[in-house]
Write a protein that holds these residues in place. Sequence first.
Motif, short mmCIF file in Angstrom:
data_model
loop_
_atom_site.label_atom_id
_atom_site.label_comp_id
_atom_site.label_asym_id
_atom_site.label_seq_id
_atom_site.Cartn_x
_atom_site.Cartn_y
_atom_site.Cartn_z
N ILE A 122 0.84 -3.15 40.64
CA ILE A 122 2.22 -3.60 40.68
C ILE A 122 2.44 -4.36 41.98
CG2 ILE A 122 4.65 -2.89 40.63
CD1 ILE A 122 3.13 -2.35 38.04
N LEU A 123 2.91 -5.61 41.81
CA LEU A 123 3.17 -6.45 42.98
C LEU A 123 4.61 -6.30 43.48
CD1 LEU A 123 1.36 -9.68 41.72
CD2 LEU A 123 0.45 -7.93 43.25
N LEU A 124 5.56 -6.11 42.52
CA LEU A 124 6.97 -6.07 42.90
C LEU A 124 7.76 -5.36 41.80
CD1 LEU A 124 9.23 -7.01 44.91
CD2 LEU A 124 9.46 -9.06 43.48
N THR A 125 8.73 -4.51 42.23
CA THR A 125 9.65 -3.85 41.29
C THR A 125 11.08 -4.10 41.75
OG1 THR A 125 8.07 -2.09 40.77
CG2 THR A 125 10.38 -1.65 40.30
N SER A 127 10.79 -13.98 46.55
CA SER A 127 9.71 -13.38 47.32
C SER A 127 8.42 -14.19 47.17
CB SER A 127 9.47 -11.95 46.86
OG SER A 127 10.66 -11.20 46.95
N LYS A 128 7.55 -14.07 48.16
CA LYS A 128 6.25 -14.74 48.11
C LYS A 128 5.28 -13.87 47.35
CE LYS A 128 6.72 -17.20 52.52
NZ LYS A 128 6.13 -17.42 53.85
N LEU A 129 4.70 -14.43 46.32
CA LEU A 129 3.69 -13.74 45.53
C LEU A 129 2.38 -14.52 45.61
CD1 LEU A 129 5.74 -12.66 42.39
CD2 LEU A 129 5.08 -11.28 44.35
N PRO A 130 1.25 -13.93 45.32
CA PRO A 130 -0.05 -14.62 45.41
C PRO A 130 -0.10 -15.84 44.49
CG PRO A 130 -0.34 -12.25 45.18
CD PRO A 130 1.10 -12.53 44.96
N VAL A 171 0.41 -14.31 37.39
CA VAL A 171 1.26 -13.13 37.60
C VAL A 171 1.92 -12.74 36.25
CG1 VAL A 171 3.27 -12.18 38.77
CG2 VAL A 171 1.73 -13.74 39.99
N TYR A 172 1.92 -11.42 35.97
CA TYR A 172 2.55 -10.91 34.73
C TYR A 172 3.88 -10.23 35.09
CZ TYR A 172 -2.03 -11.63 32.61
OH TYR A 172 -3.20 -12.19 32.15
N TRP A 173 4.87 -10.37 34.17
CA TRP A 173 6.16 -9.72 34.40
C TRP A 173 6.72 -9.14 33.08
CZ3 TRP A 173 11.07 -11.28 32.58
CH2 TRP A 173 11.08 -12.47 31.82
N GLY A 224 -0.87 -23.19 44.43
CA GLY A 224 -0.50 -23.39 45.81
C GLY A 224 0.35 -22.22 46.27
N ALA A 225 0.55 -22.15 47.58
CA ALA A 225 1.36 -21.05 48.11
C ALA A 225 2.83 -21.32 47.90
CB ALA A 225 1.06 -20.88 49.59
#
Length: 737
Positions: free
Chosen positions: A688-691, A703-706, A710-712, A735-736
């Motif tokens: 989990i990256l973010l909740t 927010s900054k994510l890799p 990414v799955y949501w 890219g960032a």
Amino acid sequence: MPDQSLSRSDKVLIFTSLIGSIIVGTILLRDDLLYRYIQVARKDELKVGEIISTKNDVRRRSRQSLSWYRASDKEDIYDNDSLFTGLDSEIKFNINNNQSISLGANSLVVIKPNKDEVVFDLQLGTMTTLTEPEKPIKIMYQGHVTKVIPKMNTTSIEIQKTDEGELTVSSATGEVDIQVQDKSKILQIKKNESASIKKDLKIDKKTFSIEFLLPKSNSEIWLSKEEKIIFKWRNEQPKIPIKLQISRSNKFDQINFEKNIEENENIYSWMPPKNKGHYFYRIVRFDNNDQISLNQKIDIFAKESVELISPIDKIILYGFENLRENELRNVGFQWEDKRGASKFNLEISNKTDFSNIIKSIALKSPHAELNLQRGNYYWRVGMQTPAAENFTSEAREFSVGKVLFEVVKPEIPIVEKPIAIKEPERPQIDSAATPNIIKAEKNIILKFKKDIDVRNPASIRKGILNPPTFSWEELTGANEYAVEIDKSEDFSSPRIIESLKETSFVWEDVKPGQYYWRVRGIGDNGKTSLASAPTKIEIKLPPPIITSPESDDQIVDKIAMLKQKKSFKLEWSEMPMTSAYTVIAEDKESITKKTEVDIEMLPNQVYEVKVAAVDIKGQRLSDYVTKNLKLNAKLMLKAPEASLPADKITVIAFGKVKNDPILFSWRKNPEVSDYELEFSGDIQFKNILLTKKVKTNSYILKSKLPSRLVYWRVRSRYGNNVSEWSIPRSYEVQGAI
């Protein structure tokens, strides 16, 4: 100043008013005087009978009168007269056609002429008739004349108007024909049968399986102090458990004595209480109190002498007067009025042994007045029964004028030496002693076998594991004991268990309730001790057993249903000796005859409920059983449907520092309060990256994510209720961000 004295006319008016008031007051206090005057004035009316005897509160009313008057012996009865008897009262009268009628307690009958015959309008209570064969007794009922026709000599017929307004006819001595209307079919009832005439004039006949042989119904029984009455019967079903019941009321609304009869027994000896009078007896089934014999009546009288009232013993009458030798003075005599006495014999003597009787008078009433000259006297009263038995009172002394009483020297008995050694006498019971109670239980919760039939009284009785036991110490001189049980501490209507040989009693047919019990000893010749002090005992049933589970799970699909009460079925085991149950929930009490009840409950809240057994009047028979109940309701929410961003979209980031926001949205669900989003680096959402929790159906990610795939996903929430996750979507940032 004007003259304020009364004139002659005023004085005459006041005097006349005073005399009138005295006359009216006398009439109100002595209504019998007015009635005697009315009786004289009724000589032109049709005489239909004569009153033979009255007991206690007996009243009568003529057709023209609005008032009731006391009825007396030997008074004439006229057409359309009404006769009424109060509590424990009775009137016996004859009708011109040789019909002998007895009107029982709490009864009312109107005597109506019908051509050359008499019709009885029995409006309340019971009447018993004794008439010749084929001479009908005519009863007015529902506007029609019902004929009751005896078929045998001296047939005793009882006719009763019930509280429901029905007419019942029975005969304990012979066959009777009943014809409701002149042209209707004749119904015959035999000995030991009864007929019930309904308001629609239909007749039901009932045959009883038990026939009393002794005592004879409506008989008068004279008993000595310790003499018992023998009840004997014929039973066509000897295997059925039965009870003998005795009451002062023909309705048996209050049982004065009750005795369980064992199988094949057909006789019982009963010691009546001190207060003699009318008693009714019957036999009922033990298990359900169904009546299986006719109600029968006896009238009990005491074989004992009267009690003298006045003159009191050794009194000197006219002691302050100097009487000449032959000068007479009036002396009043009064004694107890004994029920059933055919006559009294008053005897006056001047000798203690009554060897010289001066006056002997036969009287019907318990009082007399005689003129006596100066001297010493002795008096006594003999009571004669209808069977010509005589019972003479003790003698009393009195004197008229100043005369000394005769001094009688007591004879000194000559004590002879015993020739042989006598056996030691049995110890006699002390009439002032009381049995000592031991191990008096105060509270008992009945226990039952597991296999009892709760609807079968016989099975319940045999299934009681701990019936109450009353115990007491042995009383010197007592041959047997009698236990009294009553619901009131004054023992006004006790149940009496007699002839107990042991110093304990097991109450096998006990019923729940609060009781008082006491015991007395009985010695030789029926001499009794004082009763022990009342002992209070409370008998309870065990609490019901609740069989419903403590909780129930339900699923709802709308939030509003979480705020609506749902029905929860509360069930419990059926209890013996129980008419109904009381249930308390949310401080509200209800009574039901069933073993289940529906309780309205809000979901996800704990409710305390109580259940107890009660009787038909709502009195509690057991303690409460308490249980906490909960209705678990789960809200079934639908998973949200994602809208933005589109699945598998690639997001291009311009510049290394710039953080471009991304909008995530989904279809709104009006049933939810908030939503929960999850972001992960894998489709299984293990990393989990973010909740995030949001209140609306959209979210802007800043927010900054890799910079990779990414799955949501998102789900709905309402309190502790959550929906399934939405179908995962993915996006890729190059890219960032």
